[in-house]
Design an enzyme around this catalytic site. Structure first.
Site, short mmCIF file in Angstrom:
data_model
loop_
_atom_site.label_atom_id
_atom_site.label_comp_id
_atom_site.label_asym_id
_atom_site.label_seq_id
_atom_site.Cartn_x
_atom_site.Cartn_y
_atom_site.Cartn_z
N HIS A 91 0.79 -1.52 0.29
CA HIS A 91 0.11 -0.03 0.31
C HIS A 91 0.98 1.99 -0.26
O HIS A 91 2.06 1.28 0.43
CB HIS A 91 -1.07 0.14 1.41
N CYS A 92 -0.38 2.37 -0.64
CA CYS A 92 0.72 3.70 -0.46
C CYS A 92 -0.34 4.50 0.49
O CYS A 92 -0.36 3.96 1.51
CB CYS A 92 0.99 4.05 -1.68
N TRP A 93 -0.08 6.33 0.44
CA TRP A 93 -0.78 6.47 1.37
C TRP A 93 -2.84 6.23 0.64
O TRP A 93 -3.12 6.76 1.92
CB TRP A 93 -0.30 8.13 1.06
N TYR A 120 -3.12 3.63 2.69
CA TYR A 120 -2.89 4.60 4.28
C TYR A 120 -4.00 4.68 5.05
O TYR A 120 -4.54 4.64 6.52
CB TYR A 120 -1.05 4.73 4.38
#
Length: 345
Positions: A91-93, A120
């Site tokens: 995952h990223c932001w 996130y």
């Protein structure tokens, strides 16, 4: 391309969680257990962000590929070192271009990758919503040195549900609380760790929580959880003063004297100048028991104030001379009696 996984599917899926945000973002807070495989360094992320603001999305995307492209091989090698032959949850932001790019690179290299829908940011929304879920709580209270944390762990050893707020905060909840422990997490990371445990608790079984103030060191207890703690029944354990002093010496006796003195200085205003100087002099002489006997004056006064402030149901239980395991057994019986009498059992 596989569809991103909703949060609950992502959390319960097999595999290692890789967080591709920058090291700074990861250090601030992350999903507990995740490892960092950043697409950009902190400086690179700042460059791409500035480019986006000044020149728009297309220019920022081109700059991003210019920066990350030469590192694709290193990403694959590092991912293999981190996960071995296990699947990857990534995952990223917000589940955007960073996670899509890294997922494409790793999948192209033959790795099994699932991506978190919403990134996130979705995890954080879930954390904050989780705290509103109610749990039947029993607060474990008692004056400083009564062994509340040891007793809490003894309860867990007997199969009781616990939430160790001090353990998650790397702090014992007093001026001396950080001595000998790792650095504290950010409040955001603290919330993440609490949310994961809070969600895993059986909502039909009692959960024991040690009495705490709103903050544990620099970590703030989630307001929704603290509000439930304030309304919960309190089981206050008592031990003799000598047992309490012996317990404190056992915990802090091997700590650096300078750290103990600085911690004592921090409570000078409440302890009083004369008592503070006397306690410090004893610490310098290595007379820890005598020093902590003085310091308990402050902590006992603080505890008495909190006792008078709370309006919740409470039981006081004398466990003087008992092992922590024995004290835990008595607490369990008292809690069962309370639940039965209150109609909650």
């Amino acid at each position: 391309m596989p569809q991103p996984l909703p949060l609950q599917d992502f959390l319960h899926a097999d595999g290692i969680i890789l967080d591709v945000r920058s090291p700074g973002e990861f250090e601030q807070a992350h999903i507990p257990g995740a490892m960092n495989l950043p697409l950009f360094s902190n400086e690179e992320r700042a460059r791409v962000g500035t480019c986006y603001k000044r020149q728009g999305r297309d220019a920022a995307v081109e700059l991003g590929f210019e920066i990350a492209g030469p590192k694709f091989v290193s990403f694959v090698r590092r991912a293999k070192q981190l996960v071995g032959d296990r699947p990857i949850r990534l995952h990223c932001w917000r589940g955007g271009l960073r996670s899509e790019t890294m997922a494409w690179v790793l999948r192209t290299a033959g790795l099994s990758v699932e991506v978190l829908e919403g990134g996130y940011k979705a995890f954080r929304r879930w954390c904050l919503s989780t705290f509103a879920e109610t749990r039947p709580i029993a607060i474990l209270g008692g004056m400083t040195g009564t062994g509340k944390t040891y007793t809490l762990h003894a309860l867990a050893a007997r199969g009781e549900q616990i939430l160790d707020l001090e353990g998650l905060a790397n702090h014992r909840g007093s001026s001396y609380g950080a001595l000998g422990l790792p650095p504290q997490p950010s409040t955001e990371q603290y919330e993440n760790a609490i949310a994961m445990q809070w969600a895993a608790l059986d909502p039909h079984k009692l959960v024991w929580i040690e009495a705490e103030s709103r903050t544990v060191g620099c970590c703030r207890v989630p307001q929704a959880v603290f509000a439930q703690m304030e309304r919960a029944v309190v089981f206050r354990i008592q031990r003799t003063r000598q047992e309490r002093i012996d317990s404190i010496v056992d915990v802090y006796g091997s700590e650096d004297r300078r750290g103990l003195i600085e911690a004592t200085q921090r409570i000078r205003k409440r302890l009083g100048g004369e008592r503070t100087q006397a306690a410090i002099a004893l610490l310098e002489q290595g007379k820890l028991a005598e020093a902590f006997d003085i310091v308990l004056h402050y902590y006992d006064k603080t505890y008495t104030y909190d006792l008078e402030r709370r309006s919740s149901d409470s039981y006081t239980i004398d466990v003087s001379g008992l092992l922590y395991e024995e004290a835990a057994g008595i607490l369990i019986e008292k809690a069962r009696f309370f639940l039965s009498e209150s109609g909650l059992g």
